[in-house]
Design a protein around this motif. Sequence first.
Motif, PDB file in Angstrom:
ATOM      1  N   MET A   1       0.843  -1.199   0.000  1.00  0.00           N
ATOM      2  CA  MET A   1       0.000   0.000   0.000  1.00  0.00           C
ATOM      3  C   MET A   1       0.881   1.253   0.000  1.00  0.00           C
ATOM      4  O   MET A   1       1.810   1.339   0.781  1.00  0.00           O
ATOM      5  N   LYS A   2       0.578   2.187  -0.888  1.00  0.00           N
ATOM      6  CA  LYS A   2       1.420   3.379  -0.887  1.00  0.00           C
ATOM      7  C   LYS A   2       0.967   4.375   0.177  1.00  0.00           C
ATOM      8  O   LYS A   2      -0.171   4.317   0.635  1.00  0.00           O
ATOM      9  N   LYS A   3       1.894   5.247   0.541  1.00  0.00           N
ATOM     10  CA  LYS A   3       1.622   6.181   1.628  1.00  0.00           C
ATOM     11  C   LYS A   3       0.857   7.398   1.119  1.00  0.00           C
ATOM     12  O   LYS A   3       1.438   8.459   0.944  1.00  0.00           O
ATOM     13  N   ASP A   4      -0.432   7.247   0.865  1.00  0.00           N
ATOM     14  CA  ASP A   4      -1.143   8.421   0.362  1.00  0.00           C
ATOM     15  C   ASP A   4      -2.115   8.993   1.387  1.00  0.00           C
ATOM     16  O   ASP A   4      -3.075   9.663   1.047  1.00  0.00           O
ATOM     17  N   ASN A   5      -1.841   8.728   2.664  1.00  0.00           N
ATOM     18  CA  ASN A   5      -2.609   9.354   3.741  1.00  0.00           C
ATOM     19  C   ASN A   5      -1.702  10.331   4.473  1.00  0.00           C
ATOM     20  O   ASN A   5      -0.480  10.211   4.430  1.00  0.00           O
ATOM     21  N   LEU A   6      -2.316  11.271   5.165  1.00  0.00           N
ATOM     22  CA  LEU A   6      -1.577  12.181   6.032  1.00  0.00           C
ATOM     23  C   LEU A   6      -2.068  11.946   7.452  1.00  0.00           C
ATOM     24  O   LEU A   6      -3.274  11.920   7.694  1.00  0.00           O
ATOM     25  N   VAL A   7      -1.133  11.743   8.367  1.00  0.00           N
ATOM     26  CA  VAL A   7      -1.476  11.436   9.752  1.00  0.00           C
ATOM     27  C   VAL A   7      -0.995  12.580  10.631  1.00  0.00           C
ATOM     28  O   VAL A   7       0.197  12.895  10.651  1.00  0.00           O
ATOM     29  N   LEU A   8      -1.922  13.223  11.333  1.00  0.00           N
ATOM     30  CA  LEU A   8      -1.559  14.343  12.200  1.00  0.00           C
ATOM     31  C   LEU A   8      -1.404  13.853  13.643  1.00  0.00           C
ATOM     32  O   LEU A   8      -2.302  13.209  14.185  1.00  0.00           O
ATOM     33  N   ILE A   9      -0.248  14.146  14.230  1.00  0.00           N
ATOM     34  CA  ILE A   9      -0.014  13.795  15.633  1.00  0.00           C
ATOM     35  C   ILE A   9       0.370  15.065  16.399  1.00  0.00           C
ATOM     36  O   ILE A   9       0.770  16.066  15.798  1.00  0.00           O
ATOM     37  N   GLY A  10       0.238  14.998  17.714  1.00  0.00           N
ATOM     38  CA  GLY A  10       0.600  16.133  18.548  1.00  0.00           C
ATOM     39  C   GLY A  10      -0.267  16.178  19.789  1.00  0.00           C
ATOM     40  O   GLY A  10      -1.214  15.405  19.923  1.00  0.00           O
ATOM     41  N   MET A  11       0.070  17.089  20.674  1.00  0.00           N
ATOM     42  CA  MET A  11      -0.658  17.229  21.929  1.00  0.00           C
ATOM     43  C   MET A  11      -2.116  17.632  21.673  1.00  0.00           C
ATOM     44  O   MET A  11      -2.429  18.207  20.640  1.00  0.00           O
ATOM     45  N   PRO A  12      -2.992  17.356  22.658  1.00  0.00           N
ATOM     46  CA  PRO A  12      -4.363  17.875  22.546  1.00  0.00           C
ATOM     47  C   PRO A  12      -4.293  19.397  22.453  1.00  0.00           C
ATOM     48  O   PRO A  12      -3.433  20.011  23.082  1.00  0.00           O
ATOM     49  N   GLY A  13      -5.163  19.989  21.650  1.00  0.00           N
ATOM     50  CA  GLY A  13      -5.220  21.444  21.583  1.00  0.00           C
ATOM     51  C   GLY A  13      -4.319  22.082  20.541  1.00  0.00           C
ATOM     52  O   GLY A  13      -4.322  23.299  20.396  1.00  0.00           O
ATOM     53  N   VAL A  14      -3.541  21.281  19.791  1.00  0.00           N
ATOM     54  CA  VAL A  14      -2.659  21.880  18.775  1.00  0.00           C
ATOM     55  C   VAL A  14      -3.389  22.126  17.453  1.00  0.00           C
ATOM     56  O   VAL A  14      -2.855  22.765  16.563  1.00  0.00           O
ATOM     57  N   GLY A  15      -4.592  21.597  17.337  1.00  0.00           N
ATOM     58  CA  GLY A  15      -5.382  21.846  16.124  1.00  0.00           C
ATOM     59  C   GLY A  15      -5.382  20.719  15.114  1.00  0.00           C
ATOM     60  O   GLY A  15      -5.597  20.956  13.921  1.00  0.00           O
ATOM     61  N   LYS A  16      -5.167  19.489  15.563  1.00  0.00           N
ATOM     62  CA  LYS A  16      -5.138  18.353  14.626  1.00  0.00           C
ATOM     63  C   LYS A  16      -6.472  18.223  13.878  1.00  0.00           C
ATOM     64  O   LYS A  16      -6.484  18.058  12.667  1.00  0.00           O
ATOM     65  N   SER A  17      -7.573  18.303  14.616  1.00  0.00           N
ATOM     66  CA  SER A  17      -8.889  18.173  13.970  1.00  0.00           C
ATOM     67  C   SER A  17      -9.218  19.395  13.130  1.00  0.00           C
ATOM     68  O   SER A  17      -9.674  19.278  11.990  1.00  0.00           O
ATOM     69  N   THR A  18      -8.978  20.575  13.674  1.00  0.00           N
ATOM     70  CA  THR A  18      -9.278  21.824  12.963  1.00  0.00           C
ATOM     71  C   THR A  18      -8.518  21.902  11.649  1.00  0.00           C
ATOM     72  O   THR A  18      -9.104  22.085  10.574  1.00  0.00           O
ATOM     73  N   VAL A  19      -7.195  21.758  11.732  1.00  0.00           N
ATOM     74  CA  VAL A  19      -6.353  21.838  10.540  1.00  0.00           C
ATOM     75  C   VAL A  19      -6.623  20.640   9.628  1.00  0.00           C
ATOM     76  O   VAL A  19      -6.646  20.763   8.405  1.00  0.00           O
ATOM     77  N   GLY A  20      -6.872  19.489  10.226  1.00  0.00           N
ATOM     78  CA  GLY A  20      -7.106  18.269   9.460  1.00  0.00           C
ATOM     79  C   GLY A  20      -8.293  18.360   8.518  1.00  0.00           C
ATOM     80  O   GLY A  20      -8.226  17.950   7.368  1.00  0.00           O
ATOM     81  N   VAL A  21      -9.400  18.951   9.017  1.00  0.00           N
ATOM     82  CA  VAL A  21     -10.605  19.101   8.202  1.00  0.00           C
ATOM     83  C   VAL A  21     -10.320  20.000   6.998  1.00  0.00           C
ATOM     84  O   VAL A  21     -10.667  19.666   5.858  1.00  0.00           O
ATOM     85  N   ILE A  22      -9.645  21.132   7.249  1.00  0.00           N
ATOM     86  CA  ILE A  22      -9.346  22.074   6.162  1.00  0.00           C
ATOM     87  C   ILE A  22      -8.383  21.436   5.160  1.00  0.00           C
ATOM     88  O   ILE A  22      -8.555  21.542   3.946  1.00  0.00           O
TER      89      ILE A  22
ATOM     90  N   ALA B   1      -6.667   9.970   2.761  1.00  0.00           N
ATOM     91  CA  ALA B   1      -7.355  10.504   3.936  1.00  0.00           C
ATOM     92  C   ALA B   1      -6.387  11.305   4.797  1.00  0.00           C
ATOM     93  O   ALA B   1      -5.180  11.037   4.803  1.00  0.00           O
ATOM     94  N   VAL B   2      -6.939  12.299   5.484  1.00  0.00           N
ATOM     95  CA  VAL B   2      -6.209  12.997   6.538  1.00  0.00           C
ATOM     96  C   VAL B   2      -6.728  12.393   7.837  1.00  0.00           C
ATOM     97  O   VAL B   2      -7.933  12.383   8.091  1.00  0.00           O
ATOM     98  N   ILE B   3      -5.809  11.837   8.640  1.00  0.00           N
ATOM     99  CA  ILE B   3      -6.191  11.168   9.881  1.00  0.00           C
ATOM    100  C   ILE B   3      -5.698  11.991  11.060  1.00  0.00           C
ATOM    101  O   ILE B   3      -4.493  12.179  11.232  1.00  0.00           O
ATOM    102  N   ALA B   4      -6.640  12.517  11.841  1.00  0.00           N
ATOM    103  CA  ALA B   4      -6.270  13.226  13.068  1.00  0.00           C
ATOM    104  C   ALA B   4      -6.299  12.198  14.189  1.00  0.00           C
ATOM    105  O   ALA B   4      -7.301  11.509  14.388  1.00  0.00           O
ATOM    106  N   THR B   5      -5.189  12.058  14.893  1.00  0.00           N
ATOM    107  CA  THR B   5      -5.102  11.045  15.956  1.00  0.00           C
ATOM    108  C   THR B   5      -5.278  11.693  17.317  1.00  0.00           C
ATOM    109  O   THR B   5      -5.144  12.905  17.469  1.00  0.00           O
TER     110      THR B   5
END
Length: 167
Positions: A1-22, A74-78
């Motif tokens: 499988m090729k790496k065509d997803n983006l996975v966002l990691i980081g502390m709570p509150g850094v904007g993973k979901s906010t930035v991820g949706v955009i 997919a953009v995956i917010a963890t």
Amino acid sequence: MKKDNLVLIGMPGVGKSTVGVILAKVLGYEFLDSDLLIQKEENALLREIIEKKGLDGFLEIENRVNASIETTKAVIATGGSVVYCQEAMEHLKEIGTVIYLKLDYSILQRRLGNLKGRGVVLREGQTLKGLYNERTPLYEKYADIVIDEKKLNAEQTLQKILEELEK
């Protein structure tokens, strides 16, 4: 499988979901929030799962759910604690480019407010500073790209991610 997803990691509150949706909208990708996948699978809120099953029980579930994500474009917010889950992180690195959204502790502290309400995984007696210091090396270890969000808003963070992906 090729790496065509983006996975966002980081502390709570850094904007993973906010930035991820955009980011997903801009790229025409699907958006996945792994915390929501966990809640759906367990039919409970994160804080309820942590209350019921304890920290280790929650991390087991988080590991299982994240390790079983099968998707493309997919953009995956963890969740912030996913970096404790070795199997999940190895899987996410296999299927995607891991982007660490990094924020200074002082800014993070101002943003977060009530931790328990956010389902933040703290061990007995652990402070936010302790958690930050414990997780930062793990985020750095797994990151393919590090985005320092100091002085950046969501829009600027997005631009910086897109620039990095062009390289």
